[in-house]
Design a protein around this motif. Structure first.
Motif, PDB file in Angstrom:
ATOM      1  N   PHE A  39       0.834  -1.203   0.000  1.00  0.00           N
ATOM      2  CA  PHE A  39       0.000   0.000   0.000  1.00  0.00           C
ATOM      3  C   PHE A  39       0.869   1.253   0.000  1.00  0.00           C
ATOM      4  O   PHE A  39       0.637   2.209  -0.736  1.00  0.00           O
ATOM      5  N   ALA A  98       1.118   4.303  -3.242  1.00  0.00           N
ATOM      6  CA  ALA A  98       0.672   5.693  -3.168  1.00  0.00           C
ATOM      7  C   ALA A  98       1.415   6.604  -4.137  1.00  0.00           C
ATOM      8  O   ALA A  98       0.808   7.303  -4.940  1.00  0.00           O
ATOM      9  N   MET A 137      -6.544   1.681 -11.145  1.00  0.00           N
ATOM     10  CA  MET A 137      -6.820   1.386  -9.732  1.00  0.00           C
ATOM     11  C   MET A 137      -7.103  -0.096  -9.534  1.00  0.00           C
ATOM     12  O   MET A 137      -8.059  -0.639 -10.104  1.00  0.00           O
ATOM     13  N   LEU A 156     -10.918  -2.149  -7.390  1.00  0.00           N
ATOM     14  CA  LEU A 156     -11.965  -1.134  -7.486  1.00  0.00           C
ATOM     15  C   LEU A 156     -12.771  -1.374  -8.756  1.00  0.00           C
ATOM     16  O   LEU A 156     -12.208  -1.460  -9.849  1.00  0.00           O
ATOM     17  N   GLN A 164     -16.877   7.511  -7.121  1.00  0.00           N
ATOM     18  CA  GLN A 164     -15.868   8.256  -6.361  1.00  0.00           C
ATOM     19  C   GLN A 164     -15.500   9.553  -7.067  1.00  0.00           C
ATOM     20  O   GLN A 164     -15.409  10.611  -6.435  1.00  0.00           O
ATOM     21  N   LYS A 209      -6.896  11.101  -5.253  1.00  0.00           N
ATOM     22  CA  LYS A 209      -7.882  10.940  -4.179  1.00  0.00           C
ATOM     23  C   LYS A 209      -8.677   9.639  -4.299  1.00  0.00           C
ATOM     24  O   LYS A 209      -9.422   9.286  -3.386  1.00  0.00           O
ATOM     25  N   LYS A 269      -9.624   5.829  -4.070  1.00  0.00           N
ATOM     26  CA  LYS A 269      -9.258   4.812  -3.094  1.00  0.00           C
ATOM     27  C   LYS A 269      -9.761   3.448  -3.560  1.00  0.00           C
ATOM     28  O   LYS A 269     -10.792   3.351  -4.211  1.00  0.00           O
ATOM     29  N   GLY A 270      -9.018   2.406  -3.214  1.00  0.00           N
ATOM     30  CA  GLY A 270      -9.419   1.052  -3.547  1.00  0.00           C
ATOM     31  C   GLY A 270      -9.919   0.298  -2.339  1.00  0.00           C
ATOM     32  O   GLY A 270      -9.940   0.827  -1.223  1.00  0.00           O
ATOM     33  N   GLU A 310     -12.314   0.941   1.589  1.00  0.00           N
ATOM     34  CA  GLU A 310     -12.330   2.393   1.695  1.00  0.00           C
ATOM     35  C   GLU A 310     -12.884   3.011   0.409  1.00  0.00           C
ATOM     36  O   GLU A 310     -13.619   3.998   0.446  1.00  0.00           O
ATOM     37  N   GLY A 311     -12.544   2.392  -0.725  1.00  0.00           N
ATOM     38  CA  GLY A 311     -13.043   2.870  -2.012  1.00  0.00           C
ATOM     39  C   GLY A 311     -14.539   2.662  -2.166  1.00  0.00           C
ATOM     40  O   GLY A 311     -15.250   3.504  -2.710  1.00  0.00           O
ATOM     41  N   ALA A 360     -16.263   5.314  -0.104  1.00  0.00           N
ATOM     42  CA  ALA A 360     -16.181   6.616  -0.765  1.00  0.00           C
ATOM     43  C   ALA A 360     -17.127   6.684  -1.961  1.00  0.00           C
ATOM     44  O   ALA A 360     -17.704   7.729  -2.261  1.00  0.00           O
TER      45      ALA A 360
END
Length: 276
Positions: free
Chosen positions: A11, A15, A44, A47, A55, A132, A134-135, A138-139, A142
């Motif tokens: 992870f 980033a 991504m 996702l 998102q 911004k 996210k996968g 958390e993705g 969002a």
């Protein structure tokens, strides 16, 4: 313990890679004399295309952009920076698609003719937005938040004649885009009353907008050569307000765009009230 640690390390390494991927994929085409297009893309993992698009809707609405079209099945999102006295509307298109490594998210920003911009400003802005995304869980969270996002911010007070000419010039380019862009958006307009009349259960206030032949400053050749009328509809519970109005009176009203009729060349606002 090794598996969670390995996942955490991956992870951390991923980033900066998204930023690097965006920088590497960044492209500029066209020129300010015609149209300039800036684009970039990132991939991504973990996702879905649907969640990626949702998102991006939330991310762009947070930037005060208006959603013009959101085709979830087709994987296309069209948003636009709202036009103001200092800025033209700037459309941004997001396209999502499945690839072997996950979901590819491509963003394209188009600058109209005469709009000058610098790569040094656009590239970090676009890559910052894509960063911004996210996968994983958390993705998904969002995406649920972004799916229904919309820019409900009311516009500042403006002269009704300026508003009329803005709508006319937009319709002159693409009449279909007027409703896509403005429907449901709140405006506060100042102008003189031309006519007051009943319209079904509502009360219709028609603003005084001069014909093109009567305008002190005539439209330029590339601008709309027609007049767009502006009507404001009051609900029955606003009767007391309507009875206090007079034709020829200067008023400031707030209402939400109901529709633009390109055949009649009229734009209607509904649920109008006197601005405080």
């Amino acid at each position: 313990m090794l598996k969670p640690l390995a996942a955490f390390v991956l992870f951390l390494l991923s980033a900066p890679s998204f930023a690097d991927e965006c920088e590497a994929n960044f492209k500029k085409s066209g020129n300010p004399l015609v149209m300039t297009t800036y684009s970039s893309a990132v991939t991504m993992p973990n996702l879905s295309t649907r969640d990626a698009q949702a998102q991006m809707r939330g991310i762009l609405v947070a930037e005060k952009m208006d959603v013009l079209a959101d085709d979830v099945e087709g994987g296309t999102l069209l948003v636009e920076q709202r036009q103001s006295d200092k800025a033209r509307p700037i459309p941004t298109t997001v396209t999502v698609s499945e690839v072997a490594a996950g979901t590819r998210v491509e963003m394209s920003v188009k600058m109209e003719r005469g709009v000058f911009s610098k790569v040094e400003q656009i590239r970090p802005y676009m890559c910052g937005l894509l960063a911004k995304l996210k996968g994983g869980k958390e993705g998904v969270a969002a995406a649920k938040k972004g799916a229904g996002a919309s820019n409900n911010e009311a516009t500042a007070n403006q002269d009704v004649f300026a508003f009329s000419r803005m709508i006319a010039n937009e319709a002159n380019k693409n009449a279909i885009a007027v409703n896509a862009r403005h429907k449901g958006r709140k405006y506060t307009l100042t102008g003189r009353i031309d006519t007051l009349m009943e319209d079904g259960e509502d009360y219709n206030l028609v603003f005084d907008i001069p014909e093109v032949s009567e305008m002190a400053i005539k439209p330029l050749p590339f601008q709309a050569q027609f007049r767009v009328g502006v009507s404001c509809l009051f609900r029955p519970n606003q009767l007391a307000t309507v009875l206090a109005l007079r034709e020829g009176q200067k008023v400031t009203l707030t209402g939400a765009v109901m529709k633009y009729d390109n055949f009649r060349k009229v734009i209607w606002l509904e649920n109008c009230t006197r601005a405080k």
